[in-house]
Design a protein around this motif. Sequence first.
Motif, PDB file in Angstrom:
ATOM      1  N   LEU A 889       0.822  -1.203   0.000  1.00  0.00           N
ATOM      2  CA  LEU A 889       0.000   0.000   0.000  1.00  0.00           C
ATOM      3  C   LEU A 889       0.856   1.253   0.000  1.00  0.00           C
ATOM      4  O   LEU A 889       0.555   2.239  -0.684  1.00  0.00           O
ATOM      5  CB  LEU A 889      -0.932  -0.002   1.221  1.00  0.00           C
ATOM      6  CG  LEU A 889      -2.084  -1.008   1.195  1.00  0.00           C
ATOM      7  CD1 LEU A 889      -2.807  -1.040   2.539  1.00  0.00           C
ATOM      8  CD2 LEU A 889      -3.064  -0.653   0.090  1.00  0.00           C
ATOM      9  N   LEU A 890       1.935   1.223   0.765  1.00  0.00           N
ATOM     10  CA  LEU A 890       2.838   2.373   0.783  1.00  0.00           C
ATOM     11  C   LEU A 890       3.505   2.564  -0.571  1.00  0.00           C
ATOM     12  O   LEU A 890       3.733   3.693  -1.019  1.00  0.00           O
ATOM     13  CB  LEU A 890       3.885   2.186   1.889  1.00  0.00           C
ATOM     14  CG  LEU A 890       3.333   2.180   3.321  1.00  0.00           C
ATOM     15  CD1 LEU A 890       4.447   1.891   4.322  1.00  0.00           C
ATOM     16  CD2 LEU A 890       2.672   3.501   3.652  1.00  0.00           C
ATOM     17  N   GLU A 891       3.837   1.478  -1.227  1.00  0.00           N
ATOM     18  CA  GLU A 891       4.421   1.572  -2.557  1.00  0.00           C
ATOM     19  C   GLU A 891       3.409   2.130  -3.554  1.00  0.00           C
ATOM     20  O   GLU A 891       3.764   2.870  -4.470  1.00  0.00           O
ATOM     21  CB  GLU A 891       4.909   0.193  -3.011  1.00  0.00           C
ATOM     22  CG  GLU A 891       5.750   0.240  -4.283  1.00  0.00           C
ATOM     23  CD  GLU A 891       6.509  -1.051  -4.533  1.00  0.00           C
ATOM     24  OE1 GLU A 891       7.041  -1.214  -5.624  1.00  0.00           O
ATOM     25  OE2 GLU A 891       6.567  -1.888  -3.608  1.00  0.00           O
ATOM     26  N   ALA A 892       2.123   1.783  -3.349  1.00  0.00           N
ATOM     27  CA  ALA A 892       1.081   2.288  -4.244  1.00  0.00           C
ATOM     28  C   ALA A 892       0.964   3.798  -4.166  1.00  0.00           C
ATOM     29  O   ALA A 892       0.582   4.456  -5.137  1.00  0.00           O
ATOM     30  CB  ALA A 892      -0.260   1.636  -3.908  1.00  0.00           C
ATOM     31  N   LEU A 893       1.314   4.373  -3.012  1.00  0.00           N
ATOM     32  CA  LEU A 893       1.247   5.831  -2.882  1.00  0.00           C
ATOM     33  C   LEU A 893       2.272   6.526  -3.767  1.00  0.00           C
ATOM     34  O   LEU A 893       2.126   7.713  -4.086  1.00  0.00           O
ATOM     35  CB  LEU A 893       1.461   6.243  -1.416  1.00  0.00           C
ATOM     36  CG  LEU A 893       0.342   5.880  -0.441  1.00  0.00           C
ATOM     37  CD1 LEU A 893       0.719   6.292   0.975  1.00  0.00           C
ATOM     38  CD2 LEU A 893      -0.971   6.550  -0.845  1.00  0.00           C
ATOM     39  N   SER A 894       3.316   5.803  -4.148  1.00  0.00           N
ATOM     40  CA  SER A 894       4.345   6.386  -5.022  1.00  0.00           C
ATOM     41  C   SER A 894       4.001   6.236  -6.494  1.00  0.00           C
ATOM     42  O   SER A 894       4.718   6.743  -7.361  1.00  0.00           O
ATOM     43  CB  SER A 894       5.699   5.721  -4.741  1.00  0.00           C
ATOM     44  OG  SER A 894       6.063   5.873  -3.384  1.00  0.00           O
ATOM     45  N   CYS A 895       2.913   5.525  -6.778  1.00  0.00           N
ATOM     46  CA  CYS A 895       2.494   5.325  -8.171  1.00  0.00           C
ATOM     47  C   CYS A 895       2.038   6.654  -8.766  1.00  0.00           C
ATOM     48  O   CYS A 895       1.425   7.482  -8.087  1.00  0.00           O
ATOM     49  CB  CYS A 895       1.377   4.287  -8.221  1.00  0.00           C
ATOM     50  SG  CYS A 895       0.751   3.972  -9.872  1.00  0.00           S
ATOM     51  N   SER A 896       2.322   6.865 -10.024  1.00  0.00           N
ATOM     52  CA  SER A 896       1.957   8.130 -10.669  1.00  0.00           C
ATOM     53  C   SER A 896       0.480   8.203 -11.037  1.00  0.00           C
ATOM     54  O   SER A 896      -0.032   9.275 -11.333  1.00  0.00           O
ATOM     55  CB  SER A 896       2.796   8.337 -11.937  1.00  0.00           C
ATOM     56  OG  SER A 896       2.605   7.260 -12.837  1.00  0.00           O
ATOM     57  N   LEU A 905      -5.270   5.900  -0.579  1.00  0.00           N
ATOM     58  CA  LEU A 905      -5.500   6.834   0.529  1.00  0.00           C
ATOM     59  C   LEU A 905      -6.840   6.552   1.209  1.00  0.00           C
ATOM     60  O   LEU A 905      -6.944   6.585   2.441  1.00  0.00           O
ATOM     61  CB  LEU A 905      -5.462   8.277   0.017  1.00  0.00           C
ATOM     62  CG  LEU A 905      -4.081   8.805  -0.399  1.00  0.00           C
ATOM     63  CD1 LEU A 905      -4.216  10.127  -1.146  1.00  0.00           C
ATOM     64  CD2 LEU A 905      -3.176   8.976   0.821  1.00  0.00           C
ATOM     65  N   SER A 906      -7.854   6.269   0.410  1.00  0.00           N
ATOM     66  CA  SER A 906      -9.174   5.955   0.970  1.00  0.00           C
ATOM     67  C   SER A 906      -9.123   4.687   1.813  1.00  0.00           C
ATOM     68  O   SER A 906      -9.872   4.542   2.781  1.00  0.00           O
ATOM     69  CB  SER A 906     -10.200   5.777  -0.153  1.00  0.00           C
ATOM     70  OG  SER A 906     -10.301   6.949  -0.921  1.00  0.00           O
ATOM     71  N   CYS A 907      -8.247   3.787   1.432  1.00  0.00           N
ATOM     72  CA  CYS A 907      -8.082   2.538   2.170  1.00  0.00           C
ATOM     73  C   CYS A 907      -7.320   2.774   3.478  1.00  0.00           C
ATOM     74  O   CYS A 907      -7.633   2.190   4.513  1.00  0.00           O
ATOM     75  CB  CYS A 907      -7.354   1.537   1.286  1.00  0.00           C
ATOM     76  SG  CYS A 907      -7.136  -0.084   2.012  1.00  0.00           S
ATOM     77  N   THR A 928       5.764  11.158   5.355  1.00  0.00           N
ATOM     78  CA  THR A 928       6.422  11.636   4.122  1.00  0.00           C
ATOM     79  C   THR A 928       5.487  11.505   2.916  1.00  0.00           C
ATOM     80  O   THR A 928       5.349  12.450   2.120  1.00  0.00           O
ATOM     81  CB  THR A 928       7.708  10.826   3.875  1.00  0.00           C
ATOM     82  OG1 THR A 928       8.583  10.960   5.008  1.00  0.00           O
ATOM     83  CG2 THR A 928       8.425  11.320   2.629  1.00  0.00           C
ATOM     84  N   LYS A 929       4.870  10.346   2.768  1.00  0.00           N
ATOM     85  CA  LYS A 929       3.992  10.107   1.614  1.00  0.00           C
ATOM     86  C   LYS A 929       2.801  11.068   1.630  1.00  0.00           C
ATOM     87  O   LYS A 929       2.449  11.659   0.602  1.00  0.00           O
ATOM     88  CB  LYS A 929       3.484   8.663   1.617  1.00  0.00           C
ATOM     89  CG  LYS A 929       4.563   7.604   1.561  1.00  0.00           C
ATOM     90  CD  LYS A 929       5.071   7.386   0.156  1.00  0.00           C
ATOM     91  CE  LYS A 929       5.998   6.174   0.088  1.00  0.00           C
ATOM     92  NZ  LYS A 929       6.598   5.997  -1.239  1.00  0.00           N
ATOM     93  N   PHE A 930       2.164  11.201   2.775  1.00  0.00           N
ATOM     94  CA  PHE A 930       0.966  12.043   2.851  1.00  0.00           C
ATOM     95  C   PHE A 930       1.305  13.500   2.548  1.00  0.00           C
ATOM     96  O   PHE A 930       0.574  14.179   1.820  1.00  0.00           O
ATOM     97  CB  PHE A 930       0.323  11.938   4.237  1.00  0.00           C
ATOM     98  CG  PHE A 930      -0.261  10.581   4.545  1.00  0.00           C
ATOM     99  CD1 PHE A 930      -0.581   9.699   3.524  1.00  0.00           C
ATOM    100  CD2 PHE A 930      -0.492  10.182   5.854  1.00  0.00           C
ATOM    101  CE1 PHE A 930      -1.120   8.440   3.797  1.00  0.00           C
ATOM    102  CE2 PHE A 930      -1.028   8.944   6.144  1.00  0.00           C
ATOM    103  CZ  PHE A 930      -1.326   8.074   5.108  1.00  0.00           C
ATOM    104  N   LEU A 931       2.399  13.974   3.120  1.00  0.00           N
ATOM    105  CA  LEU A 931       2.760  15.378   2.895  1.00  0.00           C
ATOM    106  C   LEU A 931       3.112  15.624   1.428  1.00  0.00           C
ATOM    107  O   LEU A 931       2.778  16.679   0.864  1.00  0.00           O
ATOM    108  CB  LEU A 931       3.933  15.772   3.796  1.00  0.00           C
ATOM    109  CG  LEU A 931       3.633  15.793   5.307  1.00  0.00           C
ATOM    110  CD1 LEU A 931       4.862  16.228   6.093  1.00  0.00           C
ATOM    111  CD2 LEU A 931       2.448  16.696   5.618  1.00  0.00           C
TER     112      LEU A 931
END
Length: 993
Positions: A889-896, A905-907, A928-931
């Motif tokens: 899931l954290l890696e998915a946040l880096s997806c473009s 994020l909803s998850c 870091t990801k959220f900001l």
Amino acid sequence: FSLENTDPRTRGRGIQLLSQVLLQCYSLLQEKEVLHLVLFYESRLQDHHLVIPSVLQGLRALSMCEVLSPGLAVSVLKAIFQEVHVQSLMQLDRHTVYSIITNFMSTREEELKGLGANFTFGFIQVMDGEKDPRNLLVAFQIVRDLIAKDYALGPFVEELFEVTSCYFPVDFTPPPNDPHGIQREDLILSLRAVLASTPQFAEFLLPLLIEKLDSELQSAKLDSLQTLTACCAIYGQKELQEFLPSLWSSLRREVFQTASEKIETECLAALHALSACLSRSVLSSDSEDLLDSFLSSILQDCRHHLCEPDMKLVWPSAKLLQAAAGASLRTYHRITRSVLPLLLEQYTKHTQSSQRRTILEMLLGFLEFQQKWGHVEEDESTLLSFQAPVCSVVFSALLDPSVQLQLVGIKALTVLGSLQGFLPSSDLELVVDHLIRLALHEEDSQSSEAAMEAAGSLAPTYPKVFSERMVPRLEEELQSGRAGKGESSHNHHCLQQRCLQALAAVSTHTSIVRETVPVLLQHLQKVQKGTEARNTQDVVSVCQSLHRVALQCQQDAEGCWYFHQTVVPCLLAMAVQAAMPESTHTLPGKALLEEEVLAAMIPVISAATTHLSPELAAQSVSHVVPLFLDGEVSFLPQNNFPSSFQPFGDGECVEAQRRLVALLMAFVCSLPRDVAIPQQEWLLRELLALSCSCNCPFTATTAAKCFAGLVNKHPAGQQLDEVLQLAVNRMEASLVEGPHQMQALTLLLWVRPALDEWGRGAGGPSQALTVLPAQVTKALVLRYHPLSSCLTDKLLGLLGDTELGPAAADGFSLLMAESPDVLHKGCHADVRIMFRQRFFTDNVPKLVQGFHGAGPDVKANYLKGLSHVLNHLPKPVLVTELPTLLSLLLEALSCSDHVVQLSTLSCLQPLLLEAPQIMSLHVDTLVTKFLNLTSSPTMAVRIAALRCAHALTSLPTTVLLPYKGRVIRALAKPLDDKKRLVRKEAVAARGEW
């Protein structure tokens, strides 16, 4: 040897062993054996204190014996009362004594009652001084049983009250990680049940309650008020008489002075209970009429506040009066007779809209009580004597320019209208006129919508008036000529929209539906023939009104069938006419065939079909299916079409007709499951061919959905197997190559769930992968047919395709999410529970494996599919799997891909609240990801990231403190975002940090 040993510890071990044996085999003992054992154990009660706990365990075992001789229960309890100082024992041993008493009370009630008040006194000695909450719960239950089963209390009523009331109000905070799970509320409710169990406690309890009400402790006040309310259920005026002045004084003070909404609510509940109690007592009492004097005190202390110019204590006084008035019909008449004239006078006296609104709201509260008591004879009704002034006040509120006053007036009008016989016929006509004016011509939409709702509420009560007066007026407004250009044209369009909405709102009675439906259909035909650019929106508006009428008809069989047989053929006829080759090149035809219009027709036809009886549904399906398969148009109104209707035919000329498969889908997928569909196998083959070969995405999708809906309800067997095998062959061939890959994928997404159910041999829900109302979970399957697993793997394999991969990934959202038009319980689909968990278990490991083995250009597809699955998974299930999936899931946040980001994020947001310990381990990465995502170019992602940043504050403070300064500085930037919704979330998140 041990039982006769001189060492008390040794004797204790011997008795302990014997007691443990008895606890295992007490049901096998003979009567004589029990007798000897009881005598032995009674004698041991005089032994050394170290022996007593084991003796009590043995007596507990013997108290459960069914063969206990008469008199032994009394003998055992006498011995315990005389020989054992219970409160000097350990908690477990005290609990054993309570258990012995409970056992005997359950099985030897008459014997114990033979002891008279001595049994009560003995128990008081046992309980006196008890402090352990585990024991108190048992002890309170014993006291309740003493009173409820009518044991003799004798001269020990006050002692029994004192030994229990000393715990009031309960002051208990459970220790952290308490394995017993006893909460403060458990003790409060148990003690309250004791205190409110008998009127004999009244002379002791009521002074205690008054004392606690006058204290400063909020919890004590709440507990006292709730206990008083409970006591009123069993008290009479004899118990209350002495304490009424003090009780009223305390209640009045709290309502006038408290800042606590909870205390005010409980005070009003207590006053209501007191008034109800006195009302009951009056009916069977020849003594002084306490109710009248009590109500006189309330009126004396509250009535004058209603006249104060500053209106400071108006609402508290009104609430007290209403609490008393709602207790009984007598209190209602007594108070309204005094208060109504005053409120009507004050309404006339005050000129400000805000003050008038306050007074009318109070008046409304009293009017609603008349609803509670139902129809009252004319000579008994206080309200009837004020009929004219009440109506005058309400009508004046409807004419006031203040929207808030209008809204209260509409509520009051609805209440008056619901009172049978209150409004004369002349006033009824005036009511309708007011509602029409407000619904159509009031500028504020709140008043307009409220007036429509009021019309819908009153129409079933006065169907003739609304049918004869309101419907013709609305029809006249709707059919009036077109206005000129500019703003007046816009206003006229808005008026027509309101007419449509009002016609739908008032259609709450079958006789009115018979008047409004033809008006709506006539207007739809008029719009269809028009040439204005607004035609599409006008048709959609009519369909929305028809949909509302359909929903309102569903619970009435007559109205439902009338609507169905009137509206469905008419809609189909107009659509078929528009789809004719001669019509499709004109503006009206194009409007009626647009996706937006067809999408608006679908819920109308569906809602008109779902509640039909199987017999009527079978009658209707015998016409509709032949229309699409054979071009049989004879049942349609105005069926003189220029050419044939062949939606499943070949050639470009039938492209427009094929779009009407959406209407077929709305009908056949909403039929009851036991309705046979004529020529179903032929229909399924035609739908399959259309879904795989049609170049129009809308038509292909609706055909696929219709196919899936029919398969969902199809009985299991060879016919279904053949159709599904044909579907699989067509899909696999189209997915390999060719121009129809996307259509084949769509069909795969819609049909694959049906294959799951086919594999079960159940013909279950094609819902299983596609749709399920969000409040229900469902199972994918108990076991799969091999073909089902094969198709799942095919879908997973498409994620690695550079062209179809993104669409296949989005397909996981379709598989897991809700479908509004087919494959849900409202359409009689076969929906099973626990679907998402099973799908997760079977397929997420394959998604994870595929992600790790995929090339960099398609990894995003797997992340997107995974995020869609997780986003629809029940959160408790997701929490248990979180440790293994969080890194992905954290890696998915880096997806473009912003869709992947948003879904992830909803998850994550609810997981921050529900699994703080796990999320805390990754707080550095999360921050870091959220900001970073708060600066995303996509507004929805920025909002979701800010909400996640906000949710981070639910993690332990010690975890967050190192990041506080960094987050606050970073969240300063979105405070200046160009979008208001982003700024709003930024303010909330930054404020929490």
